[in-house]
Design a protein around this motif. Sequence first.
Motif, PDB file in Angstrom:
ATOM      1  N   PHE A 124       0.798  -1.226   0.000  1.00 23.53           N
ATOM      2  CA  PHE A 124       0.000   0.000   0.000  1.00 23.53           C
ATOM      3  C   PHE A 124       0.830   1.275   0.000  1.00 23.53           C
ATOM      4  O   PHE A 124       0.313   2.361   0.192  1.00 23.53           O
ATOM      5  CB  PHE A 124      -0.952   0.004   1.199  1.00 23.53           C
ATOM      6  CG  PHE A 124      -1.951  -1.103   1.158  1.00 23.53           C
ATOM      7  CD1 PHE A 124      -2.991  -1.070   0.245  1.00 23.53           C
ATOM      8  CD2 PHE A 124      -1.832  -2.195   1.997  1.00 23.53           C
ATOM      9  CE1 PHE A 124      -3.905  -2.102   0.188  1.00 23.53           C
ATOM     10  CE2 PHE A 124      -2.749  -3.226   1.944  1.00 23.53           C
ATOM     11  CZ  PHE A 124      -3.779  -3.182   1.039  1.00 23.53           C
ATOM     12  N   PHE A 125       2.145   1.143  -0.149  1.00 24.59           N
ATOM     13  CA  PHE A 125       2.979   2.339  -0.100  1.00 24.59           C
ATOM     14  C   PHE A 125       4.031   2.277  -1.206  1.00 24.59           C
ATOM     15  O   PHE A 125       4.035   3.106  -2.112  1.00 24.59           O
ATOM     16  CB  PHE A 125       3.619   2.437   1.291  1.00 24.59           C
ATOM     17  CG  PHE A 125       4.399   3.690   1.530  1.00 24.59           C
ATOM     18  CD1 PHE A 125       3.758   4.869   1.877  1.00 24.59           C
ATOM     19  CD2 PHE A 125       5.781   3.679   1.423  1.00 24.59           C
ATOM     20  CE1 PHE A 125       4.481   6.029   2.100  1.00 24.59           C
ATOM     21  CE2 PHE A 125       6.510   4.837   1.649  1.00 24.59           C
ATOM     22  CZ  PHE A 125       5.861   6.008   1.987  1.00 24.59           C
ATOM     23  N   VAL A 126       4.882   1.255  -1.168  1.00 27.62           N
ATOM     24  CA  VAL A 126       5.981   1.184  -2.137  1.00 27.62           C
ATOM     25  C   VAL A 126       5.451   0.872  -3.534  1.00 27.62           C
ATOM     26  O   VAL A 126       5.743   1.584  -4.497  1.00 27.62           O
ATOM     27  CB  VAL A 126       7.021   0.124  -1.706  1.00 27.62           C
ATOM     28  CG1 VAL A 126       8.146   0.046  -2.732  1.00 27.62           C
ATOM     29  CG2 VAL A 126       7.585   0.459  -0.337  1.00 27.62           C
ATOM     30  N   TYR A 127       4.606  -0.181  -3.623  1.00 29.75           N
ATOM     31  CA  TYR A 127       4.076  -0.552  -4.938  1.00 29.75           C
ATOM     32  C   TYR A 127       3.312   0.600  -5.594  1.00 29.75           C
ATOM     33  O   TYR A 127       3.596   0.966  -6.743  1.00 29.75           O
ATOM     34  CB  TYR A 127       3.210  -1.817  -4.849  1.00 29.75           C
ATOM     35  CG  TYR A 127       2.260  -1.956  -6.002  1.00 29.75           C
ATOM     36  CD1 TYR A 127       2.736  -2.303  -7.268  1.00 29.75           C
ATOM     37  CD2 TYR A 127       0.902  -1.667  -5.861  1.00 29.75           C
ATOM     38  CE1 TYR A 127       1.888  -2.377  -8.355  1.00 29.75           C
ATOM     39  CE2 TYR A 127       0.045  -1.739  -6.938  1.00 29.75           C
ATOM     40  CZ  TYR A 127       0.531  -2.090  -8.183  1.00 29.75           C
ATOM     41  OH  TYR A 127      -0.308  -2.138  -9.242  1.00 29.75           O
ATOM     42  N   PRO A 128       2.332   1.225  -4.884  1.00 29.68           N
ATOM     43  CA  PRO A 128       1.591   2.310  -5.550  1.00 29.68           C
ATOM     44  C   PRO A 128       2.477   3.488  -5.931  1.00 29.68           C
ATOM     45  O   PRO A 128       2.254   4.125  -6.958  1.00 29.68           O
ATOM     46  CB  PRO A 128       0.536   2.729  -4.523  1.00 29.68           C
ATOM     47  CG  PRO A 128       0.785   1.961  -3.315  1.00 29.68           C
ATOM     48  CD  PRO A 128       1.774   0.911  -3.572  1.00 29.68           C
ATOM     49  N   LEU A 129       3.498   3.748  -5.096  1.00 27.72           N
ATOM     50  CA  LEU A 129       4.377   4.861  -5.413  1.00 27.72           C
ATOM     51  C   LEU A 129       5.127   4.599  -6.720  1.00 27.72           C
ATOM     52  O   LEU A 129       5.225   5.472  -7.584  1.00 27.72           O
ATOM     53  CB  LEU A 129       5.368   5.054  -4.263  1.00 27.72           C
ATOM     54  CG  LEU A 129       5.844   6.476  -4.004  1.00 27.72           C
ATOM     55  CD1 LEU A 129       4.670   7.417  -3.810  1.00 27.72           C
ATOM     56  CD2 LEU A 129       6.746   6.503  -2.780  1.00 27.72           C
ATOM     57  N   LEU A 130       5.618   3.351  -6.873  1.00 28.82           N
ATOM     58  CA  LEU A 130       6.322   3.001  -8.105  1.00 28.82           C
ATOM     59  C   LEU A 130       5.368   3.026  -9.296  1.00 28.82           C
ATOM     60  O   LEU A 130       5.715   3.526 -10.372  1.00 28.82           O
ATOM     61  CB  LEU A 130       6.978   1.624  -7.965  1.00 28.82           C
ATOM     62  CG  LEU A 130       8.111   1.549  -6.925  1.00 28.82           C
ATOM     63  CD1 LEU A 130       8.631   0.133  -6.794  1.00 28.82           C
ATOM     64  CD2 LEU A 130       9.231   2.509  -7.287  1.00 28.82           C
ATOM     65  N   SER A 131       4.139   2.522  -9.093  1.00 31.00           N
ATOM     66  CA  SER A 131       3.180   2.554 -10.215  1.00 31.00           C
ATOM     67  C   SER A 131       2.826   3.972 -10.588  1.00 31.00           C
ATOM     68  O   SER A 131       2.576   4.253 -11.761  1.00 31.00           O
ATOM     69  CB  SER A 131       1.861   1.858  -9.887  1.00 31.00           C
ATOM     70  OG  SER A 131       2.027   0.831  -9.056  1.00 31.00           O
TER      71      SER A 131
END
Lengths: 301, 309
Positions: free
Chosen positions: B30-37
Amino acid sequence: MSATIVDPGTAPPRPPAAHARRDGVRARRRRVLVWIATHALAVALALMFLAPVVFIGLTALMTDQQALTSDLWPHSWNWDNFAVVFEKSMLLRWAANTLLYAVLGTVFTVVSSVPVAYALAKFRFRGRRLAFLLVITAMMLPPQVIAVPIYLVWARLGLTDSLWPLILPMLFGDAFSIFLLRQFLITIPRDYTDAAKVDGCSDFTTLVRVILPMARPAIAAVALFQFFYCWNDYYGPLLYAGVEQDHLTLSLGLATFKAFHSVQWNLTMAATLLVTAPVIIVFFFAQRVFIEGVTLTGVKG
Amino acid sequence: MAALADVWRRREGLRALVWLSPWIAGVSIFFVYPLLSTVYFSFHRYDMYTLEFAGLDNYRYLFEDPRVLTSAKNTLWLVLIMVPATVLCSLALAQLVVRLKAGVGLFRTIFYLPSLVPLAAGTITFVFLMNPATGPWNQFLALFGVRGPDWFGDPAWSKPSLTLLSLWSCGQLVVIFMAALLDVPRHLYEAAAIDGAGPWRQFRSVTLPAIAPVLMFSLVTNVIYALQYFTQAMIASRVASGETDSPGSSFSPGYPDESLLTLPQWLFQVGFRDYSMGYACVLALLLFATSMIFTLILLRQFRRAEEAS
């Protein structure tokens, strides 16, 4: 204080005793005046803080026509406005949705955040600073920043038009709650946990037997904060709850209620009062916990 | 097996990792993945159905979009006027309540209560109270011969109106400041009084240094919340403009005259009403960069406070 100390070099010609007495009278008179002034100011400000609620109440009891005039006092007391709100909106349904969101959200948050805060506060390991940094960053990150990709994921899972995209992430710990709990837990002296270790407690039993009983006020505060956060949340439900009337939460419903009944301020104010009342009632029962919780957020300890 | 148990007992880092693992999973999802996307999508045109590479087009559009400048100006207003006003008034209110001899608990309750009123309810209430024709606020001002403006309908007054709302619901800060003020050691004031310091001098030389960490912390957190300003502006615009949000209808964000258009508002409109997900991601990254700057300031402040205690 300073008035009673008389420097012999600049001592006035009058006998010091009389001077001191007169000063005492003057000081007391001034203290009374200050007392009156500060309390009057406080009362005036308190009235200003209460006034909006009073006007909501008065308008909620007016007729449709009177609510559109500049009258402040209702001609007749229309108590059935509240009943009309229930009829014209799905207030009970919204309350049920909000309650589901708030209760599950709170339970999930507390259960998942306590262990994280415990590990951050009481374990010595490399990278704990980095982990704490991550908590603060996540706490300060505007929810809008990551909204688009997360929304797309939930849309692909077919879970938009429900509150689950808001509830499920809370199973993984909430940054603000972790922060608050960690701030509280680091104030518990290490001696307690060390003693528990010597007595043969594992990390888990230390948490349950030693930490949890001591951290009860902080946990209660976190739970209340999270409950009210969910209860009042507008942005989250706006994104995910969808547009169907029976999917809305109270905050969302209230905003659309105004849109549908744009000229009926009396009903809108009655609805506003109904949405606000539970919050106020809970506050009066849990006042001490609230104040403690807010005090904890003031970066102490 | 025994050796394994031994390692487990001695390696605190390993145990910490196990305790933290659900949260680490959460941060990744909910933090790293969405930021990269968000970074990935920002280079694409994406309307939820077709995804096509756009290079730097979205970034280039950032400089052509007049709304970005408008929302930046509005946010700057909030940061420079609303936040200091709210923090200073909370401090003054806390100072007043702490000095009271009678009814401290009652006054604290009264000042705290409005901050519990749901934001949606509070905002709707203020739009009603400050209605130029029928609202009681302008009638109150008329008692003093002041002709009140069209608060939520006039672009010059919509932000001050929301500042009044923010002052009304500043109770949380008041309680925090009260706690900080009560923690200042009494004997410092007595010593200052003996040295002949008046109230203002006492405040500057004793109170202010003692509460500086709390004051700084609340200032920076409030600035970060100002960057996220959404709910109040959105509801005020909606209710004051009298628009209904029937599905598909796009309402004018930031009514009146985009005076309440903040970056989160514009992002919401672009991404979730116009479905320009790619450009919305560029706006998100802009918001992220700004928030990070203030978070870093906050962190430095925070470390200083922690070292002091």
